[in-house]
Enzyme design. Structure first.
Site, PDB file in Angstrom:
ATOM      1  N   ASP A   8       1.031  -1.346   0.160  1.00 24.60           N
ATOM      2  CA  ASP A   8       0.126   0.093   0.199  1.00 24.60           C
ATOM      3  C   ASP A   8       1.009   1.243   0.135  1.00 24.60           C
ATOM      4  OD1 ASP A   8      -2.363   1.437   0.225  1.00 24.60           O
ATOM      5  OD2 ASP A   8      -2.498   1.396   2.326  1.00 24.60           O
TER       6      ASP A   8
ATOM      7  N   ASP B  46      -3.034  -1.713   5.530  1.00 25.86           N
ATOM      8  CA  ASP B  46      -3.710  -1.103   6.659  1.00 25.86           C
ATOM      9  C   ASP B  46      -5.211  -1.025   6.731  1.00 25.86           C
ATOM     10  OD1 ASP B  46      -3.946   1.128   5.094  1.00 25.86           O
ATOM     11  OD2 ASP B  46      -3.082   2.746   6.336  1.00 25.86           O
TER      12      ASP B  46
END
Length: 897
Positions: free
Chosen positions: A330, A639
Site C-alpha cells: 500500500d 492497513d
C-alpha cells in the site's frame, strides 16, 4: 423489502427515501424494531478466537512430530522406557515453544487494538436519539458531525461541508468532500460522493443520511464475506518441513529394513534379536531434536523481527518471508508518513521557499537556495503564515511523555497549522480576535475566517488556488498591495501545475479588508492574493533505500493503492518503485483500465507495470492471485479494510499496527509496530536468515544421524558388534547435538543474505546443493569412527565404543563450525564470532568428559575411561571434518568464479 438497495448512489434523495419506505423525520420506534427482527443487528460476524487448547493442539499437526510420536511408541513397545520419555519430552518442548510464541503474538495484537465507537445518532419519530449502532436498520435517518464514526452504509440526503476519511476502506489518503447529488450507476465506489460507508469517519461538516446497508450487507461486510471465502492453506514452511520429515522417514525406514535384511539373511541373527536391533536403528535414524530445533530457529527469528518492529502472528511466516519474490505494498502510511506536510511556499515575485521538518512536529526551517531564511523578517511570508494559522480549525496535541504531536481535525488544515508554527505563529494568539468562521465548503472550494485587527476587520481565505486566483484582484508585495497582473497570474498558474505534477496538494492564501460582522459567501471576492502552499504526504526517509534493497535481493515491489494515480506515481518515483531504464512506458494503471483487459493482457500488465491505483479490494485480491498463479511467493502490506482479502490470500500478509484496522491485523501473519516499509525489508532479511539457519541446523542433525546409521550398518556387514548402544545414540542426538544445534540456530546473516536472489518457491530445506557436503561429512565421520572402533577392539568392546563415541562427538562439534555457513569460510566470518556456539561447544566438551570419565555416569552409559593423550589424538583426527569442509568451500568458490 429486501436487505439491500441496489445502486443507492444512482437514486435521488427523494427516490431513496421512498424506496426504503422512510421519511425525513425518521422511522417510528415500532417500525425500527420490526425491521431489526427482519434484518438482524448491524454487526459483522466476528472471527472465532482460537482456544488455548486448540492453539496447543495446532503444534502437533506436523509430520516431524508424528514421526517422533511413532518413535516413542516403538521405544515403549521394545522396553526402552528412558528413550520413550526423552522423546516425549522433546515433543512437548517443541509444542511449548510454538504455543508460547503464537500466544504472545496474539497478546501483542490485542494490545494494539483501539477502542471502537459503537453508538449512532438517529432520528426516530422525529426526535434525536443516541442508540447502539448495532440497532440501526435500513431506512433509519442518521446524523453525522465532526469526528463521528459512521456506523452503516448510508445515502446523503442533506449535508453541509461534509468531508469523510475513507482511507481504511477505499485507500483515498485525503478527506473526501461529500454531496447529495446522484451519480451514474457505473461510478466506482471511491467516487460515489453521495454515499458514506460503515467503518469510516467524519473529518468535517454535518450531514443527514438514510441507512442503505447494515451488517454484512455493507461495503465492509462484503469484504468480510470475501475473507470468509478465502480458504486457509498450509504455509510454505509447513510444506517444506513435511517434505523434510518424509525424507527423514525414508532414510530411517530404509536403514532399518537394510539392517533387518543384512542381519537376518547375511549374519543369520535370530528373528527377535535382529528385529529389536532394526527397531533401535529406526529410532536412532530419526533426529529427535529436529522439530524442537526448527521451532527454536523460528522463535529466534520471530524474536529478532519483534526487536525490529515486526510482530509475528503466524509462527512459520518468519521463514516464508525469506522466500518471497514480490511485495505488494500500500502507499499511505507504509511508503509514506501518513501526515500531510508542507514542502513548498511561493509568494509572487520571490524565489520559492523550501520548508524542512517532518509530519506534525512543528519544527523546521524556511530555505531559499540552500540558505535559512528568518520568517519574521519577511512581511509577505508573515502574512501568509498568519492566515494559515487563523483560517483553521485543526488542533495539534502534544504528548509530553513521548514528545510527539497528534492532529485533531482536517489534515490539510493541520499541515497549514504546522507550517505557521514553524514560522513562530500559533492560532491561539488570535482566538479573541476571531469574529466569524466559514468551514471549508466543497461547493465554493474555500474556507474563510473574519478577524478583528487594530483599526479594521480582515477576511482571511484559504482554498483551491484556481478559485482564489479567479476572485483576486490584487497581490501583496514588499511595497504593499498592487494590482494582480496577467503575467503574475501566468507565473502562479505555472507553479500550481508544476507542483501538482509532483503530486502536491496546492492551497492558495488570500485576504481582504471587510466592514461587516458576518461572512457573506456571495461577498468573498476582490481578494488580495498572498501566495500558494504545496503539501504532500512525504515518503518515509528510508523507503527508497528499502525498495532498492529489495531490487538487489531480486524481490519485485508493486504498489497497489486506492489513491489517485498521479499521487501514486509521484511516490513510486521518489521511492524508486518506478524509474528504471527498462520500465514500461505506461507507469501506472487504474482499476478501470485493468477491467478493459482480457486475461492475457491483464497478466502482461502485472508482469511489466509496478503501480496500480484506484483499486478496490476485489482487484487487489485478483492481482495477488494472478501473481501466485505465475509462481510468485508474495507478501502483501496494508492497513485498511480494503486490504484484508489480499492480506489473507498472500503467502505472508503484513498489516500496520499503528494506523491499521482490526480487520487488516486479523487477516495478516505479521503486524508492523511502526507501519514502515523498511521494517518489511528487515523482516525479509530475518526470514532469509531463518531459512539459512533451518537448513544448516537440519543439515547438521541429518548428517549426524545418517553417519550413525551408516556406521551401524557397516559394522553389521563387517561382522562387528553394534558400535553404539541405543542410550549412547540418544546421548549423541539429544545432548551433544541438542546443545550445539540450538546455538547454531542463533547464527546471524553474514552480509550477503540480501544480495542473493530469492530461493525457489518449492526449494526444500535439504536439496542437491548440500549432497556433496553431506557425502564428505558422512564419509569422514563413518571412516574415523570405524577406524577408532577397530583400533580399540583389541582391548574390549566398551573401550572401542568409548573411542568411537568421542570421535563421533568431536566430528559433530567441528561440523558445527562448518555449518555456520554453507558458502563462507569459518575464518572469513570469524571462528569465535558467535558467542553462543562457543559456549555450546564448550559445554558439549565438558559433558563429553563427564559422561566418559566420571565413574558413575560412565557405568550407566557403559563407557571406559581413556588416557588424556587418546583424547587429544581423537580430537585432532576429528578436526579433519573442519579442514575438509573448508577445502570443499574453497574449491566450489573457485569453480563458481
Amino acid at each position: 423489502m429486501t436487505k439491500t438497495i441496489e445502486n443507492p448512489h444512482a437514486l435521488s434523495a427523494k427516490e431513496i427515501v421512498n424506496e426504503l419506505n422512510s421519511n425525513y423525520y425518521g422511522l417510528s420506534n415500532k417500525e425500527a424494531q420490526d425491521r431489526l427482527k427482519i434484518y438482524g443487528p448491524n454487526e459483522l460476524p466476528e472471527s472465532k478466537t482460537i482456544s488455548l487448547f486448540l492453539l496447543l493442539l495446532k503444534q502437533f499437526k506436523n509430520w516431524l512430530v508424528i514421526i517422533l510420536i511413532f518413535a516413542a511408541a516403538i521405544s515403549w513397545l521394545t522396553g526402552h522406557l528412558v528413550d520413550t520419555w526423552v522423546i516425549i519430552t522433546v515433543i512437548f518442548v517443541n509444542a511449548g515453544i510454538g504455543f508460547s510464541q503464537e500466544y504472545r503474538a496474539e497478546k501483542a495484537i490485542t494490545s494494539l487494538k483501539k477502542l471502537i465507537v459503537k453508538t449512532a445518532k438517529v432520528l426516530r419519530d422525529g426526535k434525536l436519539f443516541t442508540i447502539p449502532s448495532s440497532q440501526l436498520v435500513l431506512g433509519d435517518i442518521i446524523l453525522l458531525e465532526d469526528g463521528d464514526s459512521i456506523s452503516a452504509d448510508a445515502r446523503i440526503i442533506q449535508s453541509k461541508n461534509l468531508r469523510t476519511i475513507e482511507a481504511s476502506l477505499t485507500g483515498e489518503s485525503l478527506p473526501v468532500s461529500k454531496k447529495k447529488v446522484k451519480y451514474p450507476i457505473e461510478t466506482p465506489m471511491a467516487d460515489r460522493k453521495n454515499m458514506v460507508w460503515k467503518g469510516t469517519f467524519v473529518a468535517r461538516g454535518y450531514a443527514k443520511a438514510i441507512v442503505t446497508g447494515t451488517g454484512i450487507n455493507t461495503a465492509i461486510g462484503s469484504i468480510s464475506e470475501t475473507l470468509g471465502n478465502i480458504e486457509e492453506t498450509r504455509t510454505s514452511f509447513n510444506k517444506k518441513t513435511d517434505v523434510l520429515a518424509k525424507q527423514m522417514s525414508v532414510i530411517a525406514i530404509t536403514s532399518a529394513v537394510l539392517m533387518f535384511l543384512i542381519g537376518y539373511f547375511y549374519r543369520h541373527f535370530e528373528i527377535e534379536e535382529i528385529l529389536l536391533t532394526s527397531i533401535a536403528l529406526l529410532v536412532a535414524a530419526i533426529p529427535e531434536g529436529l522439530p524442537a530445533v526448527i521451532s527454536i530457529v523460528l522463535a529466534i527469528g520471530a524474536h529478532r523481527m519483534a526487536k525490529r518492529n515486526a510482530i509475528v502472528r503466524e509462527f512459520t511466516a518468519t521463514e516464508t518471508l525469506g522466500a518471497i519474490t514480490a511485495i505488494l505494498t500500500d502507499k499511505t502510511g507504509t511508503l509514506t508518513q501518513n501526515s500531510l506536510t508542507t514542502r513548498k511556499v511561493f509568494i509572487p515575485g520571490e524565489t520559492d521557499y523550501t520548508v524542512t521538518g517532518e509530519g506534525w512536529f512543528p519544527l523546521g526551517n524556511f530555505m531559499q537556495e540552500d540558505a535559512i531564511i528568518d520568517a519574521n523578517k519577511n512581511s509577505e511570508l508573515q502574512k501568509l503564515l498568519k492566515i494559515a494559522a487563523v483560517s483553521n480549525n485543526s488542533e495539534l496535541r502534544h504528548d509530553k511523555e513521548t514528545n510527539t504531536y497528534e492532529l485533531i481535525g482536517d489534515p490539510t488544515e493541520g499541515a497549514l497549522s504546522v507550517l505557521a508554527r514553524k514560522g513562530g505563529i500559533q492560532a491561539k494568539y488570535f482566538q479573541k480576535q476571531k469574529i466569524d468562521d466559514l468551514p471549508f465548503d466543497s461547493n465554493i472550494k474555500l474556507r474563510a475566517t473574519l478577524i478583528k485587527e487594530e483599526n479594521h476587520q480582515e477576511l482571511y481565505v484559504t482554498g483551491a488556488p484556481e478559485k482564489l486566483l479567479k476572485i483576486s484582484v490584487s497581490v501583496l508585495t514588499p511595497h504593499g498591495e498592487s494590482k494582480l497582473t496577467q503575467e503574475q497570474k501566468i507565473e502562479i498558474q505555472g507553479k500550481i501545475s508544476e507542483w501538482s505534477n509532483h503530486a502536491m496538494r496546492v492551497i492558495a492564501v488570500a485576504y481582504k479588508k471587510q466592514g461587516t460582522e458576518k461572512i457573506d459567501v456571495e461577498a468573498i471576492d476582490n481578494l488580495v492574493f498572498v501566495g500558494i502552499v504545496g503539501m504532500i504526504d512525504p515518503p518515509r526517509a528510508d523507503s527508497k533505500e528499502a525498495v532498492e534493497k529489495c531490487k538487489q535481493a531480486g524481490i519485485r515491489v508493486i504498489m497497489v493503492t486506492g489513491d489517485h494515480v498521479n499521487t501514486a506515481v509521484a511516490i513510486a518515483k521518489v521511492s524508486s518503485i518506478i524509474g528504471d531504464e527498462n520500465q514500461s512506458e505506461v507507469m501506472a494503471l487504474t482499476e478501470q483500465q485493468l477491467l478493459q483487459l482480457d486475461e492475457d493482457e491483464f497478466d502482461d500488465a502485472i508482469r511489466s507495470i509496478s503501480v496500480f491505483a484506484r483499486l478496490t479490494p476485489t482487484m487487489k485480491l485478483k492481482i495477488a492471485e494472478r501473481l501466485q498463479a505465475m509462481g510468485h511467493l508474495i507478501a502483501m502490506t496494508g492497513d485498511g479494510v480494503n486490504d484484508a482479502p489480499a492480506l489473507k490470500k498472500a503467502d505472508v500478509g503484513i498489516s500496520m499496527g499503528i494506523m491499521g484496522t482490526d480487520v487488516a491485523r486479523n487477516s495478516s501473519d505479521v503486524v508492523l509496530a511502526d507501519d514502515n516499509f523498511a521494517t518489511v525489508v528487515n523482516a525479509v532479511e530475518e526470514g532469509r536468515i531463518v531459512f539459512a539457519n533451518s537448513r544448516q541446523t537440519s543439515f547438521f542433525l541429518v548428517t549426524t544421524n545418517i553417519a550413525e546409521s551408516v556406521t551401524l550398518l557397516v559394522s553389521i556387514v563387517l561382522g562387528l558388534p553394534l558400535p553404539l548402544t541405543a542410550t549412547q545414540i540418544l546421548w549423541l542426538n539429544l545432548v551433544t547435538d541438542g546443545v550445539t544445534d540450538i546455538a547454531l540456530a542463533t547464527e546471524r546473516g553474514h552480509g550477503e543474505i540480501m544480495k542473493a536472489k530469492p530461493m525457489l518457491k518449492n526449494e526444500n530445506i535439504l536439496n542437491r546443493e548440500v549432497l556433496p557436503f553431506l557425502f564428505i561429512n558422512v564419509f569422514l565421520m563413518v571412516g574415523l569412527s570405524l577406524t577408532t572402533f577397530f583400533y580399540y577392539m583389541d582391548e574390549n568392546v566398551e573401550k572401542a565404543r568409548t573411542g568411537l563415541f568421542i570421535v563421533m562427538a568431536f566430528t559433530q562439534l567441528f561440523n558445527v563450525f562448518n555449518l555456520r555457513s554453507i558458502n563462507k569460510s569459518i575464518f572469513e566470518i570469524g571462528l569465535f564470532s558467535n558467542k553462543y556456539i562457543n559456549l555450546a561447544v564448550g559445554v558439549s566438551i565438558l559433558l563429553l568428559v563427564f559422561v566418559t570419565e566420571v565413574p558413575f555416569l560412565a557405568s550407566i552409559f557403559h563407557f571406559q575411561s581413556l588416557q588424556l593423550v587418546d583424547f587429544m589424538v581423537l580430537f585432532l583426527l576429528a578436526s579433519s571434518v573442519l579442514w575438509a569442509g573448508e577445502a570443499y568451500k574453497s574449491l566450489r568458490k573457485y569453480y563458481q568464479s
